[in-house]
Design an enzyme around this catalytic site. Structure first.
Site, PDB file in Angstrom:
ATOM      1  CB  CYS A  62      -0.955   0.040   1.181  1.00 53.79           C
ATOM      2  SG  CYS A  62      -2.037  -1.378   1.298  1.00 53.79           S
TER       3      CYS A  62
ATOM      4  NE  ARG B  15       4.597   1.594   0.096  1.00 49.77           N
ATOM      5  CZ  ARG B  15       5.267   1.647   1.239  1.00 49.77           C
ATOM      6  NH1 ARG B  15       6.502   2.145   1.246  1.00 49.77           N
ATOM      7  NH2 ARG B  15       4.750   1.226   2.361  1.00 49.77           N
TER       8      ARG B  15
ATOM      9  CD1 TRP C 149      -0.459  -6.120  -2.827  1.00 53.48           C
ATOM     10  CD2 TRP C 149      -0.939  -6.865  -0.771  1.00 53.48           C
ATOM     11  NE1 TRP C 149      -0.080  -7.442  -2.758  1.00 53.48           N
ATOM     12  CE2 TRP C 149      -0.370  -7.921  -1.519  1.00 53.48           C
ATOM     13  CE3 TRP C 149      -1.338  -7.096   0.552  1.00 53.48           C
ATOM     14  CZ2 TRP C 149      -0.170  -9.186  -0.977  1.00 53.48           C
ATOM     15  CZ3 TRP C 149      -1.149  -8.359   1.097  1.00 53.48           C
ATOM     16  CH2 TRP C 149      -0.564  -9.380   0.334  1.00 53.48           C
TER      17      TRP C 149
ATOM     18  CG  ASN D 102      -0.434   2.240   3.950  1.00 55.17           C
ATOM     19  OD1 ASN D 102      -1.357   2.162   3.135  1.00 55.17           O
ATOM     20  ND2 ASN D 102       0.747   2.754   3.642  1.00 55.17           N
ATOM     21  N   GLY D 103      -1.813  -0.877   6.781  1.00 56.80           N
ATOM     22  CA  GLY D 103      -1.730  -1.753   7.937  1.00 56.80           C
ATOM     23  C   GLY D 103      -3.049  -2.437   8.215  1.00 56.80           C
TER      24      GLY D 103
ATOM     25  CD  GLU E 260      17.147 -13.865  -3.844  1.00 57.82           C
ATOM     26  OE1 GLU E 260      16.834 -12.830  -4.469  1.00 57.82           O
ATOM     27  OE2 GLU E 260      16.509 -14.273  -2.852  1.00 57.82           O
TER      28      GLU E 260
ATOM     29  CE  LYS F 244      14.946 -11.398  -6.575  1.00 56.87           C
ATOM     30  NZ  LYS F 244      14.446 -12.023  -5.430  1.00 56.87           N
TER      31      LYS F 244
ATOM     32  CD  GLU G 161      10.451 -12.196  -5.663  1.00 54.93           C
ATOM     33  OE1 GLU G 161      10.114 -11.503  -4.697  1.00 54.93           O
ATOM     34  OE2 GLU G 161      11.587 -12.142  -6.160  1.00 54.93           O
TER      35      GLU G 161
ATOM     36  CG  HIS H 197      16.772 -38.231   0.863  1.00 54.00           C
ATOM     37  ND1 HIS H 197      16.919 -39.504   1.372  1.00 54.00           N
ATOM     38  CD2 HIS H 197      18.018 -37.679   0.860  1.00 54.00           C
ATOM     39  CE1 HIS H 197      18.190 -39.710   1.685  1.00 54.00           C
ATOM     40  NE2 HIS H 197      18.874 -38.624   1.380  1.00 54.00           N
TER      41      HIS H 197
ATOM     42  CE  LYS I 184      11.930  -3.213  -3.403  1.00 52.54           C
ATOM     43  NZ  LYS I 184      12.783  -4.256  -3.992  1.00 52.54           N
TER      44      LYS I 184
END
Length: 610
Positions: free
Chosen positions: A2, A27, A74, A100-101, A483, A487, A490, A506, A605
């Site tokens: 947001c 964001r 968001w 926000n929140g 990582e 990426k 995402e 395994h 973000k």
């Protein structure tokens, strides 16, 4: 997550608001809206989707006024609809709020308000906050007093910004454990959730503290603490320019930021090395006695920062000899922790506002731990609540998928480890000097990898249509594999998985088939043969293998379909290099799949909710 921007000044707010919201797009969001106070009424315009849709809704309309608020949402409470989009308002549109929140007790508050006859039209906790402020405003007749009264009833982590139809020259904001700044201009002032929203207009900001209420007019920024006492906060001047948040000649911010990694690493390194190549961490002043008093280190982070922490854990233990525990921040508080004044707690966060990391930090602090943070944003919440801060100097990172923040976090962790080892006397002078010398070569070595961009682009084009990709490695290669996998998923939306190479047999090896892509990291000389053995097991199942190895390692060609080489360096430092081709591969696969690279669906973000 947001974004908030609020403006009060001599000019009509709408262009300031929309411009600020566009700067906050990185964001992550799914809807946007603005509210402007004009001649005793609040004009509200909202749209689902990108800011361009909001522009279309407004069209050529001049909303007028001198005060307004804007928001990119968001979704957390309720679906992605115009009704659920911010700003929210009461039934007669005399109060409008952006938020926000999360308001954790919104269900109880909503039930109470409904019992008093208040009707709701959305599924959000924000509308509850708005209605609560509006009810207090009816009784008190003052927006700040209404905000103060309402927030006393709310639980959770949030920022609220409100305007009132009959108070056209002010806005009021409140902060509780979520980011908020107030920015000072000439005949105008702003509030925002992020520096980038206001840098085009001013670089002078106040960092709003927890519990603060802020009242803005065009001429003044008044700040009141949680006891309602007027307070003065230090005016801070932002050192980077709005041009740093521009794509320039690059098609996407992600590609630009991949290419900015040599500069970010060089900048971070140069700020922490003396002329005789000794590591001096400005902002950290630890004695050998203090360091020796810690019996363990805990690293806590989320997502990409967590993957950096995995590398940090390995290197600190190896050269400094200190036991290191690493935790995902969202899980940290929900099991028993053994923390006391002998614990060094390291929080790693790009934004410095990551809610789970912040809450873990606060819990560790309560239990007596010494807090050291690694963050990219000066004045962020994590930085302000830490005892010591090691800043990464990556510059603003706009793409949601982190690249340059990750590599500068890695560098900071390497330098911390060397700093600790030097203080403790656990490293030989020649080894120390060699590590520093090799770190200084990293920027030019990344430049060498970036010259292979077209080769990686062709490789990505050949396999962009595959249904799943696996990343494997051993030791530090395993940490980087996580990582690389993150990426790819995402930005390309391809299901990808990372696993320690030795764990393949395994269970996971059952998924190997001819169309499966396996990206194998094989840069650790000490365990190279073990990794090759795992690669051969996969090759026997006819999966397609893309290996990453050090230059000069020609034997890997015999076990791979393709090989990407990185420059020679010490095993421990390879993560700074191996991640770069993985970033480029993810970028080009996403581009070939026509994905929204800088703003992937459902992602944000700065994750400011738990």
């Amino acid at each position: 997550m947001c974004g908030i921007v609020g403006y009060v000044g001599l000019q009509s707010p709408q262009n300031f608001l929309i411009d600020g919201l566009e700067k906050l797009e990185y964001r992550g969001y799914d809807s946007a809206g603005v509210a402007v106070v004009n001649e005793g009424e609040i004009k509200i315009r909202k749209a689902v989707g990108p800011i361009v849709n909001l522009r279309k809704v407004i069209g050529d309309e001049d909303l007028g006024g001198r005060v307004g608020i804007g928001h990119t949402r968001w979704a957390t409470h309720g679906g992605v609809t115009v009704t659920n989009a911010h700003p929210h308002f009461n039934s007669d549109k005399t109060i409008a709020v952006v938020h926000n929140g999360t308001v954790e007790n919104y269900i109880e508050l909503k039930a109470k308000l409904q019992a008093e006859g208040v009707e709701f039209i959305s599924d959000t906790d924000t509308e509850v906050a708005c209605m609560l402020i509006a009810e207090h405003f009816k009784k008190l007749g003052d927006l700040k007093a209404a905000m103060d009264a309402a927030t006393k009833e709310m639980e959770g982590t949030f920022v609220l910004v409100a305007v009132a139809a009959d108070q056209p020259d002010k806005l009021v904001a409140y902060r509780r454990n979520a980011p908020l700044i107030a920015a000072k201009g000439k005949n105008f002032n702003f509030v925002a959730s992020d520096f980038s929203a206001i840098l085009k207009h001013t670089k002078d900001v106040f960092l709003i503290e927890n519990g603060d209420t802020v009242v803005l007019t065009k001429d003044a920024i008044e700040i009141f603490d949680e006891d309602d006492k007027p307070v003065k906060r230090e005016l801070m001047h932002i050192g980077w320019d709005v041009d740093a948040a521009d794509k320039g000649d690059y098609e996407h911010f992600m590609l630009k930021e991949i290419h900015e990694q040599p500069k970010g690493i060089q900048e971070t390194l140069s700020r922490s090395l003396t002329e005789d190549d000794r590591i001096k961490l400005y902002g950290i002043d630890m004695t050998a006695e203090q360091l020796n008093s810690y019996n363990k280190i805990i690293i806590v982070a989320c997502g990409t920062a967590y993957h950096a922490g995995l590398v940090g854990q390995y290197f600190i233990e190896k050269i400094a000899g200190i036991p290191v525990q690493i935790d995902v921040a969202s899980e940290f508080r929900y099991r028993r922790q053994f923390i006391d004044e002998k614990t060094l707690f390291i929080a790693v966060s790009q934004s410095g506002e990551t809610a789970d990391t912040l809450e873990a930090l606060r819990e560790a602090k309560k239990q007596g731990a010494h807090i050291l943070s690694i963050v990219n944003v000066v004045g962020s919440s994590v930085a302000r609540e830490s005892d010591e801060v090691f800043y990464t100097w990556a510059g603003p990172e706009i793409s949601v998928a982190s690249t340059k923040a990750y590599t500068t976090q890695l560098l900071c962790l390497y330098m911390l480890a060397l700093y600790f080892a030097d203080l403790k006397g656990t490293i030989e002078p020649d080894d120390y000097a060699d590590y520093v010398a090799q770190l200084k070569r990293i920027p030019s070595q990344i430049e060498e990898i970036l010259k292979k961009e077209q080769d990686i682009e062709r490789l990505a084009y050949d396999y962009y249509d595959r249904d799943q990709v696996f990343f494997i490695g051993r030791g530090l290669d395993s940490s980087v594999a996580f990582e690389g996998s993150l990426k790819l998923k995402e930005v390309s939306y391809i299901p990808s998985f990372a696993i320690a190479a030795g764990e393949m047999k395994h269970g996971t090896i059952a998924l190997m088939e001819p169309r499966t892509i396996v990206i194998a990291l094989a840069t650790q000389d000490a365990i190279f043969d073990k990794t090759v053995s795992n690669i051969q097991e996969i090759k026997a199942r006819n999966a397609h293998i893309i290996s990453i190895a050090k230059e000069g390692n020609t034997s890997i060609v015999n076990h791979s379909n393709e090989v990407i080489y990185i420059p020679e360096c010490r095993d421990e430092l390879t993560p700074l290099l191996t991640v770069v081709p993985l970033q480029l591969y993810a970028y080009f696969v996403a581009k070939d799949r026509h994905c929204e690279i800088d703003k992937p669906r459902n992602l944000a973000k700065s994750v400011t909710v738990e």
